[in-house]
Design a protein around this motif. Structure first.
Motif, PDB file in Angstrom:
ATOM      1  N   ALA A   1       0.836  -1.206   0.000  1.00 46.27           N
ATOM      2  CA  ALA A   1       0.000   0.000   0.000  1.00 46.27           C
ATOM      3  C   ALA A   1       0.866   1.248   0.000  1.00 46.27           C
ATOM      4  CB  ALA A   1      -0.914  -0.006   1.233  1.00 46.27           C
ATOM      5  N   HIS A   2       1.982   1.212   0.722  1.00 47.62           N
ATOM      6  CA  HIS A   2       2.898   2.361   0.730  1.00 47.62           C
ATOM      7  C   HIS A   2       3.500   2.568  -0.653  1.00 47.62           C
ATOM      8  CE1 HIS A   2       5.700   5.273   2.307  1.00 47.62           C
ATOM      9  NE2 HIS A   2       6.711   4.594   1.795  1.00 47.62           N
ATOM     10  N   MET A   3       3.882   1.479  -1.323  1.00 43.09           N
ATOM     11  CA  MET A   3       4.446   1.596  -2.671  1.00 43.09           C
ATOM     12  C   MET A   3       3.408   2.154  -3.639  1.00 43.09           C
ATOM     13  SD  MET A   3       6.672  -1.948  -2.753  1.00 43.09           S
ATOM     14  CE  MET A   3       6.685  -2.039  -4.506  1.00 43.09           C
TER      15      MET A   3
ATOM     16  N   GLN B   1       3.585   5.636  -5.789  1.00 46.42           N
ATOM     17  CA  GLN B   1       3.396   5.652  -7.232  1.00 46.42           C
ATOM     18  C   GLN B   1       2.223   6.521  -7.642  1.00 46.42           C
ATOM     19  OE1 GLN B   1       5.519   4.331  -9.406  1.00 46.42           O
ATOM     20  NE2 GLN B   1       6.768   3.700  -7.674  1.00 46.42           N
ATOM     21  N   GLU B   2       1.284   6.743  -6.726  1.00 45.77           N
ATOM     22  CA  GLU B   2       0.113   7.553  -7.049  1.00 45.77           C
ATOM     23  C   GLU B   2       0.525   8.969  -7.441  1.00 45.77           C
ATOM     24  OE1 GLU B   2      -4.111   8.906  -5.017  1.00 45.77           O
ATOM     25  OE2 GLU B   2      -2.493   8.172  -3.753  1.00 45.77           O
ATOM     26  N   GLU B   3       1.487   9.548  -6.715  1.00 45.66           N
ATOM     27  CA  GLU B   3       1.933  10.902  -7.030  1.00 45.66           C
ATOM     28  C   GLU B   3       2.563  10.956  -8.426  1.00 45.66           C
ATOM     29  OE1 GLU B   3       4.594  11.910  -3.905  1.00 45.66           O
ATOM     30  OE2 GLU B   3       3.058  11.727  -2.342  1.00 45.66           O
TER      31      GLU B   3
ATOM     32  N   ILE C   1       2.227  12.254 -14.241  1.00 43.21           N
ATOM     33  CA  ILE C   1       2.221  11.794 -15.633  1.00 43.21           C
ATOM     34  C   ILE C   1       0.885  12.112 -16.273  1.00 43.21           C
ATOM     35  CG2 ILE C   1       2.227   9.725 -17.090  1.00 43.21           C
ATOM     36  CD1 ILE C   1       4.325   8.548 -15.164  1.00 43.21           C
ATOM     37  N   ASP C   2      -0.209  11.871 -15.549  1.00 50.21           N
ATOM     38  CA  ASP C   2      -1.539  12.150 -16.084  1.00 50.21           C
ATOM     39  C   ASP C   2      -1.696  13.646 -16.369  1.00 50.21           C
ATOM     40  OD1 ASP C   2      -4.165  11.403 -16.854  1.00 50.21           O
ATOM     41  OD2 ASP C   2      -4.918  12.178 -14.932  1.00 50.21           O
ATOM     42  N   GLY C   3      -1.200  14.495 -15.456  1.00 50.25           N
ATOM     43  CA  GLY C   3      -1.258  15.948 -15.682  1.00 50.25           C
ATOM     44  C   GLY C   3      -0.445  16.355 -16.898  1.00 50.25           C
TER      45      GLY C   3
END
Length: 168
Positions: free
Chosen positions: A104-106, A110-112, A117-119
């Motif tokens: 979950a931490h990984m 990766q979410e950031e 990348i999405d932005g």
């Protein structure tokens, strides 16, 4: 992490095998001791009075007590092995919980990156759309200025002809 998980699974498998063998061992010993405890078909109270006179009762009681003590010891060891197995299961669950927390931490880390990348992709898409619209405007201005270009081209030809005829 995978080697630790593999070793935990191997230990768990070995514990399950030991548990199965203990279960078979104790279930066989309980079956063999059941006739001793369920001696309802044996001698009645009247026959026990006769055996008391001969001293056989004390020998039977001692053997029954020792068998019961042995059965209690076996049950205690079985309960202790079950407790050890439960502790092993608990530690395995705790390890799995820590693995899931690390995962979950990984994912959170990766979410950031994924949001960045999405932005960037959205910004690039907007830039491409703006460039496309600018190219369309330029193409329209070029096509609308076609007459202007023809006029400039004719003026250049006239100057070239004048230059060649009069200066050459």
């Amino acid at each position: 992490m995978s080697n630790d998980f593999k070793s935990v699974l191997e230990v768990r498998t070995e514990n399950l095998k030991q548990q199965r063998s203990r279960r078979e061992q104790f279930s066989q010993s309980q079956v063999s001791t059941l006739p001793l405890h369920h001696n309802s078909m044996g001698p009645s109270v009247l026959f026990q009075d006769d055996s008391r006179r001969h001293g056989d009762v004390t020998i039977e009681m001692d053997s029954k007590v020792s068998q019961q003590l042995q059965l209690i010891d076996e049950q205690d060891s079985y309960i202790q092995s079950r407790a050890d197995t439960m502790q092993n299961i608990e530690s395995t669950i705790v390890e799995l919980g820590s693995i899931f927390q690390q995962l979950a931490h990984m994912v959170k880390e990766q979410e950031e990156t994924i949001q960045r990348i999405d932005g960037n992709v959205e910004e690039t898409h907007l830039n491409v759309e703006a460039a496309h619209s600018e190219i369309l405007k330029y193409f329209q201005s070029v096509t609308s200025n076609r007459w202007l270009m023809i006029k400039i081209f004719l003026i250049l030809i006239v100057f070239f002809i004048i230059f060649v005829v009069f200066l050459a």
